[in-house]
Design an enzyme around this catalytic site. Sequence first.
Site, PDB file in Angstrom:
ATOM      1  N   ASN A  40      84.708  28.701  98.129  1.00  0.00           N
ATOM      2  CA  ASN A  40      84.555  28.447  96.690  1.00  0.00           C
ATOM      3  C   ASN A  40      85.839  28.756  95.938  1.00  0.00           C
ATOM      4  O   ASN A  40      85.798  29.284  94.826  1.00  0.00           O
ATOM      5  CB  ASN A  40      83.395  29.280  96.130  1.00  0.00           C
ATOM      6  CG  ASN A  40      82.089  28.972  96.835  1.00  0.00           C
ATOM      7  OD1 ASN A  40      81.407  28.025  96.491  1.00  0.00           O
ATOM      8  ND2 ASN A  40      81.765  29.758  97.852  1.00  0.00           N
ATOM      9  N   GLU A  82      84.230  35.195 101.607  1.00  0.00           N
ATOM     10  CA  GLU A  82      83.410  33.979 101.555  1.00  0.00           C
ATOM     11  C   GLU A  82      84.157  32.787 102.144  1.00  0.00           C
ATOM     12  O   GLU A  82      83.830  31.653 101.862  1.00  0.00           O
ATOM     13  CB  GLU A  82      82.814  33.721 100.164  1.00  0.00           C
ATOM     14  CG  GLU A  82      83.773  33.603  99.024  1.00  0.00           C
ATOM     15  CD  GLU A  82      84.524  32.291  99.018  1.00  0.00           C
ATOM     16  OE1 GLU A  82      85.663  32.299  99.524  1.00  0.00           O
ATOM     17  OE2 GLU A  82      83.997  31.278  98.522  1.00  0.00           O
ATOM     18  N   TRP A  83      85.141  33.115 102.997  1.00  0.00           N
ATOM     19  CA  TRP A  83      85.828  32.145 103.861  1.00  0.00           C
ATOM     20  C   TRP A  83      86.561  31.043 103.084  1.00  0.00           C
ATOM     21  O   TRP A  83      86.739  29.932 103.598  1.00  0.00           O
ATOM     22  CB  TRP A  83      84.852  31.530 104.866  1.00  0.00           C
ATOM     23  CG  TRP A  83      83.842  32.492 105.389  1.00  0.00           C
ATOM     24  CD1 TRP A  83      84.109  33.716 105.920  1.00  0.00           C
ATOM     25  CD2 TRP A  83      82.405  32.334 105.428  1.00  0.00           C
ATOM     26  NE1 TRP A  83      82.932  34.333 106.285  1.00  0.00           N
ATOM     27  CE2 TRP A  83      81.877  33.512 105.997  1.00  0.00           C
ATOM     28  CE3 TRP A  83      81.531  31.321 105.051  1.00  0.00           C
ATOM     29  CZ2 TRP A  83      80.510  33.704 106.192  1.00  0.00           C
ATOM     30  CZ3 TRP A  83      80.171  31.501 105.240  1.00  0.00           C
ATOM     31  CH2 TRP A  83      79.668  32.672 105.797  1.00  0.00           C
ATOM     32  N   GLY A  84      86.913  31.328 101.840  1.00  0.00           N
ATOM     33  CA  GLY A  84      87.660  30.345 101.052  1.00  0.00           C
ATOM     34  C   GLY A  84      86.835  29.153 100.619  1.00  0.00           C
ATOM     35  O   GLY A  84      87.378  28.164 100.123  1.00  0.00           O
ATOM     36  N   ASP A  90      80.368  39.903 103.022  1.00  0.00           N
ATOM     37  CA  ASP A  90      80.353  38.603 103.706  1.00  0.00           C
ATOM     38  C   ASP A  90      79.456  37.591 102.974  1.00  0.00           C
ATOM     39  O   ASP A  90      78.844  37.913 101.935  1.00  0.00           O
ATOM     40  CB  ASP A  90      79.878  38.846 105.154  1.00  0.00           C
ATOM     41  CG  ASP A  90      80.546  37.928 106.151  1.00  0.00           C
ATOM     42  OD1 ASP A  90      81.070  36.888 105.748  1.00  0.00           O
ATOM     43  OD2 ASP A  90      80.510  38.257 107.355  1.00  0.00           O
ATOM     44  N   ASP A 108      86.964  32.225 110.311  1.00  0.00           N
ATOM     45  CA  ASP A 108      87.347  33.366 111.153  1.00  0.00           C
ATOM     46  C   ASP A 108      88.549  33.080 112.055  1.00  0.00           C
ATOM     47  O   ASP A 108      88.661  32.012 112.651  1.00  0.00           O
ATOM     48  CB  ASP A 108      86.166  33.786 112.038  1.00  0.00           C
ATOM     49  CG  ASP A 108      85.057  34.415 111.224  1.00  0.00           C
ATOM     50  OD1 ASP A 108      85.087  34.313 109.983  1.00  0.00           O
ATOM     51  OD2 ASP A 108      84.157  35.012 111.837  1.00  0.00           O
TER      52      ASP A 108
HETATM   53  C1  GLA Z   1      81.748  36.560 109.532  1.00  0.00           C
HETATM   54  C2  GLA Z   1      83.074  37.141 109.051  1.00  0.00           C
HETATM   55  C3  GLA Z   1      83.718  37.896 110.192  1.00  0.00           C
HETATM   56  C4  GLA Z   1      82.786  39.011 110.676  1.00  0.00           C
HETATM   57  C5  GLA Z   1      81.450  38.409 111.093  1.00  0.00           C
HETATM   58  C6  GLA Z   1      80.422  39.476 111.398  1.00  0.00           C
HETATM   59  O1  GLA Z   1      81.923  35.587 110.502  1.00  0.00           O
HETATM   60  O2  GLA Z   1      83.912  36.127 108.584  1.00  0.00           O
HETATM   61  O3  GLA Z   1      84.969  38.449 109.796  1.00  0.00           O
HETATM   62  O4  GLA Z   1      82.611  39.936 109.635  1.00  0.00           O
HETATM   63  O5  GLA Z   1      80.924  37.597 110.052  1.00  0.00           O
HETATM   64  O6  GLA Z   1      79.199  38.939 111.769  1.00  0.00           O
END
Ligand code: GLA
Length: 404
Positions: free
Chosen positions: A188, A184-186, A151, A206
């Site tokens: 970068n 890393e949620w896209g 993460d 998320d």
């Molecule tokens: C981030 C991630 C989620 C999950 C939470 C856990 O938000 O994107 O998928 O792993 O952390 O805290």
Amino acid sequence: MINPVLLIVLVLSFSFSFDARAQKFENLALTPPMGWNSWNYFKCDFNEQLIREVADAMVSSGMKEAGYEYIIIDDCWQVGRDKEGYIIPDPEKFPSGIKALADYIHAKGLKFGLYSDAGTKTCKGLPGSRGYEYQDARTYASWGVDFLKYDWCHHGTQDAQASYTLMRDALYAAGRPVLFSICEWGENEPWLWAPEVGHMWRTGHDIKDCFNCDLNTSSQGIMKILDQQVELRKYAGPDRWNDPDMLEVGNPGLSLAESRAHFSLWCMLAAPLIAGNDIIHMSDEVKSILTHKEVIAVNQDPLGLQAIKWLDFGDLEVWFKPLTSEEYAVCFLNRDENPKILDFDFNQWEKVFDPDKGWKKYAFDDTYQMHDLWKNEKIGTTRESLKSTIPGHDVLMIKMTKIP
Ligand code: GLA
């Protein structure tokens, strides 16, 4: 004085050995990874007993047989580090230790995954791997970890590519093959660099068990996530998958139709299929979505092509996924809450262009048999129009097979 030939040999052998270390484990994800993860439903509320029951349910529900493989523990398993820096699992949640749990999972023919964070702390404020990458990777190898979700919370000024590459190299040096899931949620543009670093990368923030709602930026509904995938399809393929996030199928915020639509679309997208519901107590209806062999076969097709968003009629969209053996999967999505009447003539559209493959053309010059995958029945050929009613927030998903 050093012999120049010897010097060249030394330099070459150093660079070869360096190259040999600097890579991900290849070929661990030739089709999209399948498994289960604790986060979407259980959040931090789990322990070793629950995870064992999940592993049991994975087998008894038929999910293992359908292809699900990894049992992944997300955030909240770790509590601190000891004097030597070793990561300490929560002793209350895991009185028998992580290794014993991994052994239990492996004995069922399944694989085991864990979660950490590239920054100093996880998103729940627990210890991250920053500064401990090689030590953590060796610990994971000694426990039998097969999958690492990594993460991006508390990363400060860290560079994403460098941080993920560091953990990739640490895993490789530890010697146990680990599927590396970049989270890393896209932020970068991981699709530009992550194919060399990991096997899958999150493309956005998320997911939430909410079909068509606009939430805040840290979590989003299924339709919004779907829209973000359209332009990313060219980056995905075997061993390198766009990850629109784990499944919400069967979670309380989705109706059965919405779960079916969500699952169908993730299969069309060649997305990793990581279930995120309570598979111990799921209904038969939810189970039959998660284990539908023909729909999963679309996801697992070895060509590994992410679907093209082919036609957009507002609330009705048509997605198209080329499969091996010149078969195609087509998914008609009704984004509206009211039913839609479908009267679709493939002859009128004739072809689909694939901009990411040099405008390759998929044509319907031949006649195709159409097969409704969810109902498991033949529904005519492309000689006639396809007539159907698609309920609100649902799909009609078909496979097209050429008639010789
Ligand atoms: C981030 C991630 C989620 C999950 C939470 C856990 O938000 O994107 O998928 O792993 O952390 O805290």
